[in-house]
Design an enzyme around this catalytic site. Sequence first.
Site, PDB file in Angstrom:
ATOM      1  N   LYS A 182       0.829  -1.217   0.000  1.00  0.00           N
ATOM      2  CA  LYS A 182       0.000   0.000   0.000  1.00  0.00           C
ATOM      3  C   LYS A 182       0.864   1.268   0.000  1.00  0.00           C
ATOM      4  O   LYS A 182       0.622   2.173  -0.782  1.00  0.00           O
ATOM      5  CB  LYS A 182      -0.939   0.027   1.224  1.00  0.00           C
ATOM      6  CG  LYS A 182      -1.893  -1.166   1.286  1.00  0.00           C
ATOM      7  CD  LYS A 182      -2.861  -1.054   2.451  1.00  0.00           C
ATOM      8  CE  LYS A 182      -2.232  -1.185   3.829  1.00  0.00           C
ATOM      9  NZ  LYS A 182      -1.731  -2.525   4.173  1.00  0.00           N
ATOM     10  N   ARG A 240      -9.726   0.398   9.011  1.00  0.00           N
ATOM     11  CA  ARG A 240      -9.301  -0.977   9.282  1.00  0.00           C
ATOM     12  C   ARG A 240     -10.369  -1.762  10.044  1.00  0.00           C
ATOM     13  O   ARG A 240     -10.168  -2.944  10.325  1.00  0.00           O
ATOM     14  CB  ARG A 240      -8.043  -0.942  10.146  1.00  0.00           C
ATOM     15  CG  ARG A 240      -6.762  -1.328   9.404  1.00  0.00           C
ATOM     16  CD  ARG A 240      -5.624  -1.093  10.367  1.00  0.00           C
ATOM     17  NE  ARG A 240      -4.441  -1.844  10.078  1.00  0.00           N
ATOM     18  CZ  ARG A 240      -3.366  -1.360   9.461  1.00  0.00           C
ATOM     19  NH1 ARG A 240      -3.347  -0.146   9.003  1.00  0.00           N
ATOM     20  NH2 ARG A 240      -2.307  -2.123   9.313  1.00  0.00           N
ATOM     21  N   ARG A 247      11.409  -6.004   4.686  1.00  0.00           N
ATOM     22  CA  ARG A 247      11.255  -4.592   5.063  1.00  0.00           C
ATOM     23  C   ARG A 247      11.835  -4.360   6.460  1.00  0.00           C
ATOM     24  O   ARG A 247      12.459  -3.336   6.717  1.00  0.00           O
ATOM     25  CB  ARG A 247       9.775  -4.203   5.012  1.00  0.00           C
ATOM     26  CG  ARG A 247       9.531  -2.734   5.292  1.00  0.00           C
ATOM     27  CD  ARG A 247       8.111  -2.311   4.986  1.00  0.00           C
ATOM     28  NE  ARG A 247       7.183  -2.676   6.043  1.00  0.00           N
ATOM     29  CZ  ARG A 247       5.855  -2.485   5.981  1.00  0.00           C
ATOM     30  NH1 ARG A 247       5.320  -1.977   4.894  1.00  0.00           N
ATOM     31  NH2 ARG A 247       5.081  -2.825   6.981  1.00  0.00           N
ATOM     32  N   ARG A 305      11.506  -1.157  11.812  1.00  0.00           N
ATOM     33  CA  ARG A 305      10.207  -1.332  12.480  1.00  0.00           C
ATOM     34  C   ARG A 305      10.185  -2.663  13.209  1.00  0.00           C
ATOM     35  O   ARG A 305      10.296  -3.718  12.597  1.00  0.00           O
ATOM     36  CB  ARG A 305       9.079  -1.306  11.434  1.00  0.00           C
ATOM     37  CG  ARG A 305       8.605   0.077  11.101  1.00  0.00           C
ATOM     38  CD  ARG A 305       7.495   0.060  10.077  1.00  0.00           C
ATOM     39  NE  ARG A 305       6.330  -0.734  10.474  1.00  0.00           N
ATOM     40  CZ  ARG A 305       5.201  -0.767   9.770  1.00  0.00           C
ATOM     41  NH1 ARG A 305       5.101  -0.074   8.652  1.00  0.00           N
ATOM     42  NH2 ARG A 305       4.188  -1.494  10.174  1.00  0.00           N
ATOM     43  N   ARG A 355      -0.571  -9.776  12.920  1.00  0.00           N
ATOM     44  CA  ARG A 355      -1.132  -8.676  12.128  1.00  0.00           C
ATOM     45  C   ARG A 355      -1.958  -9.212  10.962  1.00  0.00           C
ATOM     46  O   ARG A 355      -3.008  -8.677  10.637  1.00  0.00           O
ATOM     47  CB  ARG A 355      -0.012  -7.775  11.623  1.00  0.00           C
ATOM     48  CG  ARG A 355       0.497  -6.840  12.719  1.00  0.00           C
ATOM     49  CD  ARG A 355       1.904  -6.375  12.463  1.00  0.00           C
ATOM     50  NE  ARG A 355       2.066  -5.627  11.252  1.00  0.00           N
ATOM     51  CZ  ARG A 355       3.225  -5.503  10.596  1.00  0.00           C
ATOM     52  NH1 ARG A 355       4.318  -6.090  11.074  1.00  0.00           N
ATOM     53  NH2 ARG A 355       3.299  -4.796   9.509  1.00  0.00           N
TER      54      ARG A 355
HETATM   55  P1  ADP Z   1       1.050  -2.457   7.898  1.00  0.00           P
HETATM   56  O1  ADP Z   1      -0.098  -2.213   6.950  1.00  0.00           O
HETATM   57  O2  ADP Z   1       2.261  -2.965   7.230  1.00  0.00           O
HETATM   58  O3  ADP Z   1       0.666  -3.295   9.081  1.00  0.00           O
HETATM   59  P2  ADP Z   1       0.804   0.223   9.045  1.00  0.00           P
HETATM   60  O4  ADP Z   1       1.886   1.224   9.112  1.00  0.00           O
HETATM   61  O5  ADP Z   1      -0.405   0.541   8.228  1.00  0.00           O
HETATM   62  O6  ADP Z   1       1.530  -1.082   8.516  1.00  0.00           O
HETATM   63  O7  ADP Z   1       0.276  -0.130  10.518  1.00  0.00           O
HETATM   64  C1  ADP Z   1       1.151  -0.454  11.582  1.00  0.00           C
HETATM   65  C2  ADP Z   1       0.351  -0.628  12.871  1.00  0.00           C
HETATM   66  O8  ADP Z   1      -0.274   0.617  13.211  1.00  0.00           O
HETATM   67  C3  ADP Z   1      -0.799  -1.644  12.818  1.00  0.00           C
HETATM   68  O9  ADP Z   1      -0.364  -2.937  13.098  1.00  0.00           O
HETATM   69  C4  ADP Z   1      -1.730  -1.076  13.914  1.00  0.00           C
HETATM   70  O10 ADP Z   1      -1.271  -1.427  15.207  1.00  0.00           O
HETATM   71  C5  ADP Z   1      -1.558   0.420  13.789  1.00  0.00           C
HETATM   72  N1  ADP Z   1      -2.590   1.028  12.901  1.00  0.00           N
HETATM   73  C6  ADP Z   1      -2.362   1.664  11.724  1.00  0.00           C
HETATM   74  N2  ADP Z   1      -3.508   2.091  11.185  1.00  0.00           N
HETATM   75  C7  ADP Z   1      -4.508   1.720  12.028  1.00  0.00           C
HETATM   76  C8  ADP Z   1      -5.920   1.857  12.029  1.00  0.00           C
HETATM   77  N3  ADP Z   1      -6.560   2.457  11.014  1.00  0.00           N
HETATM   78  N4  ADP Z   1      -6.626   1.330  13.060  1.00  0.00           N
HETATM   79  C9  ADP Z   1      -6.001   0.731  14.084  1.00  0.00           C
HETATM   80  N5  ADP Z   1      -4.682   0.552  14.141  1.00  0.00           N
HETATM   81  C10 ADP Z   1      -3.920   1.040  13.139  1.00  0.00           C
END
Ligand code: ADP
Length: 190
Positions: free
Chosen positions: A14, A89, A128, A134, A146
Amino acid sequence: MLNLVLFGPPGAGKGTQAEFLIEKFGLLHVSTGDLLRSEIAANTELGQQAKAFMDKGELVTDEIVIGMIQSLLDSNKDAKGIIFDGFPRTVAQAEALDTLLNNASIPVKGMLSLEVEKEELVKRLLIRGESSGRSDDQDQSIIENRISVYHEKTSPLKDFYKAQDKLYEVEGMGSIEEIAARLCDVVATL
Ligand code: ADP
């Protein structure tokens, strides 16, 4: 306003594809993951609350992320369009986004869902993790968590947008350029 939801499991690409789309269509990129990581880096109270969930690979509460999106929309009323990356999400987040955008008469035009096999996701995230620093990308069990949280709480959103006739599934396997071209073809029809 060209408001798009870029969707898919962790590791679907994404962020990478958002970079390309914002350039091509002049959109604002809103990644809740990036926003939360900035809060953590600045050691804010919100960041501290979020970190506890993120370290375990769990979702941060709807209240926190919806509040962040609300203030972001308030301060970007002139944007040509927004790419939402990693948001919504949960169904509650999608409903809140609909309310916020519909009230402003700027609804989501489409959800672009990147389809990628699970083995490929784990592989991409571990790679990554080697360079991004991270911690949630460096531990296979957090990655697996996740991905299961995605299946349990996030993937139902495909039906949410499908019911509104806004779901566009895009093959997310292949080269970055190939996938970008597929996304572009879809966005051109919106
Ligand atoms: P990825 O899609 O690779 O998991 P992100 O950077 O989108 O990476 O998200 C990392 C973490 O941030 C998620 O595992 C979650 O804990 C938190 N997070 C991000 N966006 C949301 C959201 N919209 N709602 C709840 N938690 C979120």
